[in-house]
Scaffold this active site. Structure first.
Site, PDB file in Angstrom:
ATOM      1  CE  LYS A  91      -4.252  -6.804  29.631  1.00 17.87           C
ATOM      2  NZ  LYS A  91      -2.936  -6.225  29.585  1.00 17.87           N
ATOM      3  CG  PHE A  93       1.758  -6.134  38.426  1.00 20.64           C
ATOM      4  CD1 PHE A  93       2.319  -7.378  38.242  1.00 20.64           C
ATOM      5  CD2 PHE A  93       1.944  -5.498  39.645  1.00 20.64           C
ATOM      6  CE1 PHE A  93       3.044  -7.991  39.237  1.00 20.64           C
ATOM      7  CE2 PHE A  93       2.675  -6.098  40.656  1.00 20.64           C
ATOM      8  CZ  PHE A  93       3.227  -7.345  40.453  1.00 20.64           C
ATOM      9  N   PRO A 149       1.989  -5.809  20.613  1.00 22.43           N
ATOM     10  CG  PRO A 149       3.570  -7.530  20.475  1.00 22.43           C
ATOM     11  CD  PRO A 149       3.314  -6.108  20.065  1.00 22.43           C
ATOM     12  CG  ASP A 150      -1.947  -7.270  26.418  1.00 23.95           C
ATOM     13  OD1 ASP A 150      -1.299  -8.015  27.189  1.00 23.95           O
ATOM     14  OD2 ASP A 150      -2.778  -6.431  26.818  1.00 23.95           O
ATOM     15  CB  ILE A 151       3.639  -9.514  26.723  1.00 29.95           C
ATOM     16  CG1 ILE A 151       4.399  -8.603  25.755  1.00 29.95           C
ATOM     17  CG2 ILE A 151       4.467 -10.750  27.060  1.00 29.95           C
ATOM     18  CD1 ILE A 151       5.603  -7.901  26.355  1.00 29.95           C
ATOM     19  CE  LYS A 190      19.434  15.436  17.572  1.00 34.11           C
ATOM     20  NZ  LYS A 190      20.416  16.443  17.892  1.00 34.11           N
ATOM     21  CG  ASP A 228      -0.939  -0.288  26.186  1.00 35.31           C
ATOM     22  OD1 ASP A 228      -0.571  -1.443  26.449  1.00 35.31           O
ATOM     23  OD2 ASP A 228      -1.519   0.447  27.013  1.00 35.31           O
ATOM     24  CG  ASN A 243       6.917   3.122  31.023  1.00 34.37           C
ATOM     25  OD1 ASN A 243       7.548   2.759  32.009  1.00 34.37           O
ATOM     26  ND2 ASN A 243       6.624   2.301  30.011  1.00 34.37           N
TER      27      ASN A 243
HETATM   28  N1  CTP Z   1       0.892  -5.862  29.546  1.00 33.30           N
HETATM   29  C1  CTP Z   1       1.586  -6.628  28.630  1.00 33.30           C
HETATM   30  N2  CTP Z   1       1.739  -6.201  27.354  1.00 33.30           N
HETATM   31  C2  CTP Z   1       1.224  -5.033  26.948  1.00 33.30           C
HETATM   32  C3  CTP Z   1       0.514  -4.214  27.880  1.00 33.30           C
HETATM   33  C4  CTP Z   1       0.368  -4.657  29.171  1.00 33.30           C
HETATM   34  O1  CTP Z   1       2.051  -7.705  29.015  1.00 33.30           O
HETATM   35  N3  CTP Z   1       1.379  -4.639  25.696  1.00 33.30           N
HETATM   36  C5  CTP Z   1       0.697  -6.364  30.910  1.00 33.30           C
HETATM   37  C6  CTP Z   1       1.396  -5.553  31.977  1.00 33.30           C
HETATM   38  O2  CTP Z   1       2.697  -6.063  32.231  1.00 33.30           O
HETATM   39  C7  CTP Z   1       0.461  -5.754  33.174  1.00 33.30           C
HETATM   40  C8  CTP Z   1      -0.908  -5.880  32.538  1.00 33.30           C
HETATM   41  O3  CTP Z   1      -0.667  -6.266  31.191  1.00 33.30           O
HETATM   42  O4  CTP Z   1       0.720  -6.974  33.846  1.00 33.30           O
HETATM   43  C9  CTP Z   1      -1.725  -4.629  32.566  1.00 33.30           C
HETATM   44  O5  CTP Z   1      -0.980  -3.548  32.091  1.00 33.30           O
HETATM   45  P1  CTP Z   1      -1.572  -2.068  32.150  1.00 33.30           P
HETATM   46  O6  CTP Z   1      -0.616  -1.137  31.463  1.00 33.30           O
HETATM   47  O7  CTP Z   1      -2.030  -1.746  33.541  1.00 33.30           O
HETATM   48  O8  CTP Z   1      -2.900  -2.213  31.318  1.00 33.30           O
HETATM   49  P2  CTP Z   1      -3.179  -2.289  29.799  1.00 33.30           P
HETATM   50  O9  CTP Z   1      -3.645  -3.680  29.506  1.00 33.30           O
HETATM   51  O10 CTP Z   1      -2.047  -1.778  28.994  1.00 33.30           O
HETATM   52  O11 CTP Z   1      -4.430  -1.313  29.699  1.00 33.30           O
HETATM   53  P3  CTP Z   1      -4.507   0.296  29.961  1.00 33.30           P
HETATM   54  O12 CTP Z   1      -3.186   0.852  29.516  1.00 33.30           O
HETATM   55  O13 CTP Z   1      -5.647   0.716  29.126  1.00 33.30           O
HETATM   56  O14 CTP Z   1      -4.761   0.494  31.423  1.00 33.30           O
END
Ligand code: CTP
Length: 409
Positions: free
Chosen positions: A346, A328, A310-312, A294, A284, A215
């Site tokens: 969260k 954020f 995983p969502d950290i 390749k 995500d 990204n």
């Molecule tokens: N975050 C994280 N780990 C992930 C995804 C997100 O720690 N796998 C944290 C980001 O660093 C940020 C917050 O979660 O502090 C929200 O991230 P954001 O990308 O805005 O939201 P998502 O929870 O991924 O939801 P969406 O993409 O549906 O908006």
């Protein structure tokens, strides 16, 4: 006993080292002072110290078993030397004898106290106490100066009549003076003495040997927050995805590529953190498989199977004893509504919401944020990420200390 700003010490984790010397009896008063203002104090004594005061006395004052022996399986099971080394926000050795100081300078690990200091990156302060000739001896002076050059603080010694009858420098500073040093140490900035763990930058999810899904995050906001937190006295550990940015001074950086690596590194560090800031733009999802070589033009698959990462932030906030969490939310529409939903989902204390546009947010030099918490909303207008980070840290510190006060009341 008058305490200046005791709130600043609430919840701080202080490891009190005691080495052999007649002044060890004063340590009891020091431990009592700190415990009375809500510090968590653990004590490690050298075998020499136990000749002067009993570990049980300090155990009774602090409410925790006193560690004395590196090889005692019971003590290791309670809190091993590595865990102790990581646990503390500050290590204070009072009294620090000539022998203790020499061992610290040489990097010896012959007592549990020395082993803990050697295994620790936590700031260390020494309160020397010894006969004045011993203190003034060139060997002791060389040892103490070398330690100070390594960043070790030296509190005292005081001058006056000593236990042996000599007069001169070598007395342990009074417990109230040592206490004031500790207060001063933790008041150097709004986050002094705190350990802040932070994620920043993008993640890269590999598709094959040369391609990845990524990204546009530049890491600028996260790095600016790391700098602003360090300027307010925090010890900062940065877990960073790939960016072109140099590591700011005084910050420990762990570089990672993928969301899974970022998760693993955060989980390895989080038990030591007081505050967690999730600023990274974490992918995500990742491709289910990564081709070893390749992928050639003719064999590119028409669709990709993605699996969740995983969502950290959610994982850290869901820990049994989570640090104070700032997350954020980067949104393109319905910014505040979506951000508030995210904060609740969260279960995080503070959330910084930003609208991603062509001039602000991702890969830009400026940004604007709205902070959401149970206390309400604070809008920080569009400005450079450096200035914004300083304002953000100001509000984070305020809310963090208010949260600590509630936790400790
Ligand atoms: N975050 C994280 N780990 C992930 C995804 C997100 O720690 N796998 C944290 C980001 O660093 C940020 C917050 O979660 O502090 C929200 O991230 P954001 O990308 O805005 O939201 P998502 O929870 O991924 O939801 P969406 O993409 O549906 O908006």
């Amino acid at each position: 006993m008058a305490h200046s700003d005791p709130q600043i010490l609430a919840g701080r984790r202080i490891l009190l080292g005691v080495s052999g010397g007649i002044a060890a009896y004063k340590t009891v008063e020091l431990a009592r002072l700190r415990v009375s203002v809500g510090c968590d104090v653990r004590v490690v004594m050298t075998p020499g110290a136990t000749q002067f005061i009993g570990p049980l006395t300090l155990q009774a004052v602090t409410g925790w078993p006193v560690s004395t022996d590196t090889f005692d399986p019971q003590q290791e099971a309670a809190m091993g030397h590595i865990a102790l080394a990581r646990w503390a926000d500050l290590i204070v050795i009072a009294p620090a004898s000539a022998n203790c100081i020499a061992g610290l300078h040489a990097g010896q690990a012959d007592t549990l106290l020395h082993t803990v200091c050697l295994a620790s990156t936590t700031p260390l302060a020494l309160a020397p106490a010894m006969n004045s000739q011993m203190w003034q001896h060139p060997a002791t002076q060389a040892n103490i100066q070398a330690l100070q050059q390594r960043g070790v603080q030296c509190w005292g010694p005081a001058e006056g009549v000593q236990a042996c009858g000599d007069t001169g420098p070598g007395r342990l500073q009074e417990p109230t003076e040592l206490y004031q040093h500790i207060v001063a140490y933790f008041t150097r900035g709004s986050l002094a003495g705190c350990h802040l763990l932070l994620t920043a930058g993008p993640t890269r999810e590999p598709l094959d040997a040369v391609r990845y899904i990524g990204n546009r995050s530049s890491g600028k906001m996260g790095y600016a927050i790391a700098k602003a937190a360090a300027a307010q006295g925090a010890r900062v550990t940065l877990v960073s995805g790939p960016t072109a940015l140099a590591c700011p001074p005084d910050i420990t950086r762990h570089q990672v590529q993928t969301a899974q690596q970022m998760y693993d590194q955060v989980m390895a560090q989080v038990s030591e953190a007081d505050i967690f800031v999730a600023c990274a733009a974490v992918a995500d999802y990742r491709p289910e498989t990564c081709a070893e070589h390749k992928i050639k033009k003719g064999t590119v698959p028409r669709s990709l199977t993605m699996v969740p990462n995983p969502d950290i932030l959610a994982a850290v906030a869901g820990l049994p004893e989570p640090p104070y969490c700032l997350g954020f939310a980067a949104e393109t529409d319905q910014v505040l509504t979506q951000a508030e939903t995210k904060r609740k989902a969260k279960k995080i204390s503070l959330l910084a919401a930003n609208r991603v546009s062509a001039t602000a947010g991702f890969d830009a030099d400026e940004n604007a944020l709205t902070l959401l918490s149970d206390q309400g909303r604070i809008h920080l207008p569009q400005q450079s990420k450096q200035r914004l980070a300083q304002q953000l840290i100001h509000h984070l510190a305020e809310q963090y200390h208010a949260y600590l006060t509630i936790q400790n009341s």
